[in-house]
Motif scaffolding. Structure first.
Motif, PDB file in Angstrom:
ATOM      1  N   TYR A  32     -13.844   3.854  -7.664  1.00 60.86           N
ATOM      2  CA  TYR A  32     -12.948   4.806  -7.032  1.00 60.86           C
ATOM      3  C   TYR A  32     -13.636   6.152  -6.934  1.00 60.86           C
ATOM      4  N   ASP A  81      -7.837  11.629   1.859  1.00 59.78           N
ATOM      5  CA  ASP A  81      -7.471  10.571   2.792  1.00 59.78           C
ATOM      6  C   ASP A  81      -7.219  11.249   4.138  1.00 59.78           C
ATOM      7  N   SER A 133      -3.754  11.279   5.649  1.00 57.91           N
ATOM      8  CA  SER A 133      -2.643  11.883   4.916  1.00 57.91           C
ATOM      9  C   SER A 133      -2.234  13.210   5.548  1.00 57.91           C
ATOM     10  N   TYR A 147     -10.205   3.150   1.071  1.00 58.75           N
ATOM     11  CA  TYR A 147      -8.813   2.826   0.766  1.00 58.75           C
ATOM     12  C   TYR A 147      -8.077   4.090   0.336  1.00 58.75           C
ATOM     13  N   GLY A 148      -6.887   4.233   0.805  1.00 59.45           N
ATOM     14  CA  GLY A 148      -5.987   5.304   0.389  1.00 59.45           C
ATOM     15  C   GLY A 148      -4.581   4.841   0.719  1.00 59.45           C
ATOM     16  N   LYS A 149      -3.594   5.346   0.007  1.00 59.32           N
ATOM     17  CA  LYS A 149      -2.210   4.911   0.228  1.00 59.32           C
ATOM     18  C   LYS A 149      -1.753   5.231   1.643  1.00 59.32           C
ATOM     19  N   SER A 150      -2.024   6.444   2.084  1.00 63.11           N
ATOM     20  CA  SER A 150      -1.644   6.816   3.443  1.00 63.11           C
ATOM     21  C   SER A 150      -2.411   5.965   4.460  1.00 63.11           C
ATOM     22  N   GLU A 163      -3.512   2.937   4.069  1.00 63.00           N
ATOM     23  CA  GLU A 163      -2.909   1.597   4.067  1.00 63.00           C
ATOM     24  C   GLU A 163      -1.593   1.583   4.855  1.00 63.00           C
ATOM     25  N   ASP A 164      -0.748   2.586   4.637  1.00 59.68           N
ATOM     26  CA  ASP A 164       0.545   2.644   5.317  1.00 59.68           C
ATOM     27  C   ASP A 164       0.386   2.790   6.828  1.00 59.68           C
ATOM     28  N   GLU A 210      -1.361  -6.306   6.854  1.00 57.98           N
ATOM     29  CA  GLU A 210      -1.667  -5.656   5.584  1.00 57.98           C
ATOM     30  C   GLU A 210      -3.161  -5.363   5.492  1.00 57.98           C
ATOM     31  N   LYS A 221      -5.034  -4.721   2.878  1.00 57.43           N
ATOM     32  CA  LYS A 221      -5.729  -5.473   1.819  1.00 57.43           C
ATOM     33  C   LYS A 221      -6.026  -6.908   2.249  1.00 57.43           C
TER      34      LYS A 221
END
Length: 180
Positions: free
Chosen positions: A2, A7, A10, A61-64, A66-67, A76, A78
């Motif tokens: 990591y 991101d 974001s 990879y980042g949450k935003s 991915e969304d 998806e 992943k």
């Protein structure tokens, strides 16, 4: 591994730019520039040929991220990463996943660079020139240098007053930017 990096998908990234522009709004700039925008490489990157190949195996990879990836492709992220690294080279699911990933990188960087351009003009005036260096290195010795995919080769899709290259950029790119 990591790595701590912003991101680019974001809203916090766009807020950062707005706050930065606001901080310097009272300065009469002739121009502003954004250099080497894109996603970073893995921490062991050292500019040799094998390092470029390793880089291709270091997806972002980042949450935003991915969304927004799911929002765009209804797939998806992943799962697409899994397809990228686990399926045979000729499997259409693998090819589709790889193409979506690189398209998404390109579109994400385009959004950031266009945001930078428009907000630069809004904060510093229409006469303020915006210069963007949209790439890092292009190493001719490595076939299909993966680095160019990290920012998605967006030279012709982003508005800029001056496009520039440096380091060892190949001449066709400079010629293309000159015509842009």
């Amino acid at each position: 591994q990591y790595l701590n990096f912003p991101d680019l998908t974001s809203q916090n990234f766009f807020i950062f730019f707005k706050e930065l522009f606001l901080m310097y709004k009272d300065i009469s700039f002739d121009g502003i520039a954004l250099d080497e925008m894109g996603y970073p490489w893995h921490s062991n990157f050292n500019f040799n040929s094998s390092s470029y190949l390793d880089w291709n195996n270091s997806p972002v990879y980042g949450k935003s991220f991915e969304d927004k990836y799911y929002e765009r492709y209804k797939s998806e992220y992943k799962k697409d990463l899994f397809y990228t690294f686990s399926l045979q080279a000729n499997d259409s699911r693998r090819k589709r996943a790889i193409n979506r990933y690189y398209e998404f990188l390109r579109l994400s960087v385009i959004e950031v660079e266009n945001f930078f351009y428009q907000n630069g003009k809004d904060y510093f005036g229409q006469e303020c020139f915006i210069g963007v260096h949209p790439t890092w290195f292009a190493i001719e010795e490595v076939d299909n240098t993966p680095e160019i995919w990290k920012n998605g080769i967006d030279w012709f899709e982003v508005k800029r007053d001056y496009g520039f290259t440096d380091e060892i950029m190949i001449m066709p790119v400079r010629f293309g930017l000159m015509h842009k």
